[in-house]
Motif scaffolding. Structure first.
Motif, mmCIF file in Angstrom:
data_model
loop_
_atom_site.group_PDB
_atom_site.id
_atom_site.type_symbol
_atom_site.label_atom_id
_atom_site.label_comp_id
_atom_site.label_asym_id
_atom_site.label_seq_id
_atom_site.Cartn_x
_atom_site.Cartn_y
_atom_site.Cartn_z
ATOM 1 N N THR A 187 29.970 16.331 -5.179
ATOM 2 C CA THR A 187 29.945 17.783 -5.355
ATOM 3 C C THR A 187 31.157 18.218 -6.174
ATOM 4 O O THR A 187 32.154 17.492 -6.278
ATOM 5 N N LEU A 188 31.056 19.416 -6.734
ATOM 6 C CA LEU A 188 32.175 20.006 -7.469
ATOM 7 C C LEU A 188 32.713 21.188 -6.672
ATOM 8 O O LEU A 188 31.948 21.926 -6.045
ATOM 9 N N PRO A 189 34.025 21.408 -6.696
ATOM 10 C CA PRO A 189 34.638 22.471 -5.890
ATOM 11 C C PRO A 189 34.522 23.836 -6.553
ATOM 12 O O PRO A 189 35.517 24.510 -6.815
ATOM 13 N N HIS A 190 33.284 24.270 -6.816
ATOM 14 C CA HIS A 190 33.048 25.597 -7.382
ATOM 15 C C HIS A 190 32.508 26.470 -6.261
ATOM 16 O O HIS A 190 31.367 26.328 -5.841
ATOM 17 N N LEU A 191 33.343 27.374 -5.749
ATOM 18 C CA LEU A 191 33.057 28.062 -4.494
ATOM 19 C C LEU A 191 32.495 29.467 -4.680
ATOM 20 O O LEU A 191 32.611 30.302 -3.789
ATOM 21 N N VAL A 192 31.889 29.752 -5.807
ATOM 22 C CA VAL A 192 31.368 31.099 -6.021
ATOM 23 C C VAL A 192 30.028 31.285 -5.319
ATOM 24 O O VAL A 192 29.848 32.176 -4.504
ATOM 25 N N SER A 193 29.045 30.450 -5.605
ATOM 26 C CA SER A 193 27.745 30.515 -4.943
ATOM 27 C C SER A 193 27.875 30.075 -3.489
ATOM 28 O O SER A 193 28.932 29.596 -3.053
ATOM 29 N N ASP A 194 26.782 30.203 -2.730
ATOM 30 C CA ASP A 194 26.802 29.678 -1.360
ATOM 31 C C ASP A 194 26.405 28.198 -1.311
ATOM 32 O O ASP A 194 26.357 27.611 -0.225
ATOM 33 N N HIS A 195 26.121 27.599 -2.468
ATOM 34 C CA HIS A 195 25.878 26.153 -2.569
ATOM 35 C C HIS A 195 26.945 25.539 -3.470
ATOM 36 O O HIS A 195 27.336 26.145 -4.478
ATOM 37 N N LEU A 196 27.388 24.327 -3.134
ATOM 38 C CA LEU A 196 28.229 23.585 -4.058
ATOM 39 C C LEU A 196 27.357 22.896 -5.103
ATOM 40 O O LEU A 196 26.282 22.390 -4.784
ATOM 41 N N PRO A 197 27.798 22.854 -6.361
ATOM 42 C CA PRO A 197 27.065 22.065 -7.350
ATOM 43 C C PRO A 197 27.132 20.579 -7.001
ATOM 44 O O PRO A 197 28.147 20.098 -6.487
ATOM 45 N N VAL A 198 26.059 19.859 -7.259
ATOM 46 C CA VAL A 198 26.035 18.419 -7.031
ATOM 47 C C VAL A 198 25.867 17.736 -8.380
ATOM 48 O O VAL A 198 25.055 18.156 -9.211
ATOM 49 N N ALA A 199 26.667 16.692 -8.609
ATOM 50 C CA ALA A 199 26.712 16.021 -9.908
ATOM 51 C C ALA A 199 26.470 14.532 -9.739
ATOM 52 O O ALA A 199 26.708 13.953 -8.677
ATOM 53 N N ALA A 200 25.998 13.908 -10.813
ATOM 54 C CA ALA A 200 25.786 12.465 -10.815
ATOM 55 C C ALA A 200 25.795 11.968 -12.251
ATOM 56 O O ALA A 200 25.570 12.728 -13.206
ATOM 57 N N THR A 201 26.058 10.681 -12.399
ATOM 58 C CA THR A 201 25.890 9.994 -13.679
ATOM 59 C C THR A 201 24.731 9.031 -13.519
ATOM 60 O O THR A 201 24.671 8.283 -12.536
ATOM 61 N N ILE A 202 23.780 9.068 -14.442
ATOM 62 C CA ILE A 202 22.638 8.166 -14.352
ATOM 63 C C ILE A 202 22.626 7.221 -15.550
ATOM 64 O O ILE A 202 23.032 7.588 -16.661
ATOM 65 N N HIS A 203 22.165 5.990 -15.299
ATOM 66 C CA HIS A 203 22.050 4.967 -16.325
ATOM 67 C C HIS A 203 20.572 4.648 -16.499
ATOM 68 O O HIS A 203 19.903 4.219 -15.552
ATOM 69 N N LEU A 204 20.063 4.841 -17.694
ATOM 70 C CA LEU A 204 18.646 4.659 -17.970
ATOM 71 C C LEU A 204 18.317 3.195 -18.218
ATOM 72 O O LEU A 204 19.167 2.433 -18.683
ATOM 73 N N PRO A 205 17.079 2.790 -17.938
ATOM 74 C CA PRO A 205 16.707 1.379 -18.124
ATOM 75 C C PRO A 205 16.639 0.998 -19.601
ATOM 76 O O PRO A 205 16.394 1.847 -20.478
ATOM 77 N N GLU A 206 16.836 -0.273 -19.871
ATOM 78 C CA GLU A 206 16.711 -0.772 -21.237
ATOM 79 C C GLU A 206 15.272 -0.569 -21.714
ATOM 80 O O GLU A 206 14.323 -0.802 -20.998
ATOM 81 N N GLY A 207 15.115 -0.134 -22.927
ATOM 82 C CA GLY A 207 13.786 0.124 -23.474
ATOM 83 C C GLY A 207 13.396 1.579 -23.464
ATOM 84 O O GLY A 207 12.495 1.987 -24.175
ATOM 85 N N LEU A 208 14.073 2.368 -22.642
ATOM 86 C CA LEU A 208 13.784 3.802 -22.612
ATOM 87 C C LEU A 208 14.596 4.460 -23.716
ATOM 88 O O LEU A 208 15.823 4.405 -23.722
ATOM 89 N N ARG A 209 13.903 5.056 -24.688
ATOM 90 C CA ARG A 209 14.561 5.637 -25.844
ATOM 91 C C ARG A 209 14.407 7.150 -25.850
ATOM 92 O O ARG A 209 13.288 7.667 -25.786
ATOM 93 N N LEU A 210 15.531 7.843 -25.896
ATOM 94 C CA LEU A 210 15.504 9.300 -25.920
ATOM 95 C C LEU A 210 15.743 9.860 -27.312
ATOM 96 O O LEU A 210 15.654 11.065 -27.506
ATOM 97 N N ASP A 211 16.016 9.009 -28.278
ATOM 98 C CA ASP A 211 16.378 9.497 -29.607
ATOM 99 C C ASP A 211 15.401 9.048 -30.670
ATOM 100 O O ASP A 211 15.686 9.104 -31.863
ATOM 101 N N ASP A 212 14.205 8.574 -30.273
ATOM 102 C CA ASP A 212 13.217 8.131 -31.261
ATOM 103 C C ASP A 212 12.529 9.344 -31.883
ATOM 104 O O ASP A 212 12.375 10.373 -31.248
#
Length: 263
Positions: free
Chosen positions: A238-263
């Motif tokens: 989570t990130l310490p942003h206390l304005v809303s009543d929910h904390l933001p949740v963050a993650a880093t994801i690693h995509l599988p080999e062969g999955l192309r987002l820039d084709d």
């Protein structure tokens, strides 16, 4: 003498930094009693743009930002499309929003998606429920089986309604091995409705979901970033942003080999 010219292998996709945030239409809550004592703030734009400016300073570090309870233009936001405003302030070249529920001219709630990558397709699906006003924003990056599906959702408070909504989301995930479900799901990972989702899809539960609600003293993990088994998720926090009543949740994801987002 002949030389073979083997095709150059494309580099792997870099990791994607993802953030999910229920922004409460830019509102601020710091304790339970403020839902009542400062209820007037929820229907007026007072202070909300300054809160959004603070959030814009945080979300710029991410590649995809999923928003819930973003106002798309009503009295409480000063008739501002908050998804568009955050995209412009944080420098996101692409944004989409899904209007869900409008209460006269007072409130207009939506899901939103800010992106540094250009989506190939964006769709809007209403979710089932006795009370209308919930939906899932569906975005596709890439083509065919080598694409990434991103779903942004804000589910109902009742378990029966959530079960129906997650059943519908299960259908949307069919045929898409690489997918991420992001949003305020209003239920912990161990709930029966999420256990059913995991049993019927390849979405994986996190080992230790971070606590996100209430933001001032979090004791419930109800905001989630869930990925299919083909995608590696790390740095879930989570990130310490206390304005809303929910904390933001963050993650880093690693995509599988062969999955192309820039084709």
């Amino acid at each position: 003498m002949t030389r073979s010219t083997a095709p150059t292998k494309k580099p792997a996709n870099p990791p994607l930094r993802i953030l999910s945030c229920n922004i409460l239409a830019g509102g601020s809550v710091k304790r339970y009693r403020e839902y009542v004592t400062q209820s007037w703030k929820h229907v007026l734009p007072t202070g909300k743009r300054a809160n959004l400016d603070g959030l814009a300073g945080i979300i710029g570090d991410f590649d995809l930002v999923a928003l819930q309870e973003a106002d798309f233009g009503s009295l409480r936001s000063g008739f501002l499309n908050q998804t568009e405003y955050l995209a412009e302030c944080a420098g996101f070249p692409y944004w989409s929003h899904q209007p869900n529920r409008k209460v006269a001219k007072v409130a207009a709630s939506s899901n939103g998606l800010l992106s540094r990558l250009k989506p190939d397709e964006v769709l809007d699906f209403p979710l089932p429920g006795r009370i209308r006003g919930r939906g899932v924003l569906w975005a596709r990056y890439g083509k065919g089986e080598h694409s990434l599906i991103v779903l942004v959702a804000h589910l109902s408070l009742g378990p029966q309604a959530r079960a129906h909504q997650l059943g519908y989301i299960t259908e949307l995930l069919e045929g898409h091995p690489n997918a991420v479900l992001i949003g305020d799901l209003n239920t912990p990972i161990e709930s029966p409705e999420l256990r059913s989702l995991f049993a019927r899809t390849s979405l994986q539960p996190p080992a230790t979901p971070p606590l996100t609600f209430p933001s001032w003293a979090p004791n419930r993990a109800i905001d989630h970033i869930l990925a299919t088994s083909t995608i590696k998720v790390d740095e879930l926090r989570t990130l310490p942003h206390l304005v809303s009543d929910h904390l933001p949740v963050a993650a880093t994801i690693h995509l599988p080999e062969g999955l192309r987002l820039d084709d």
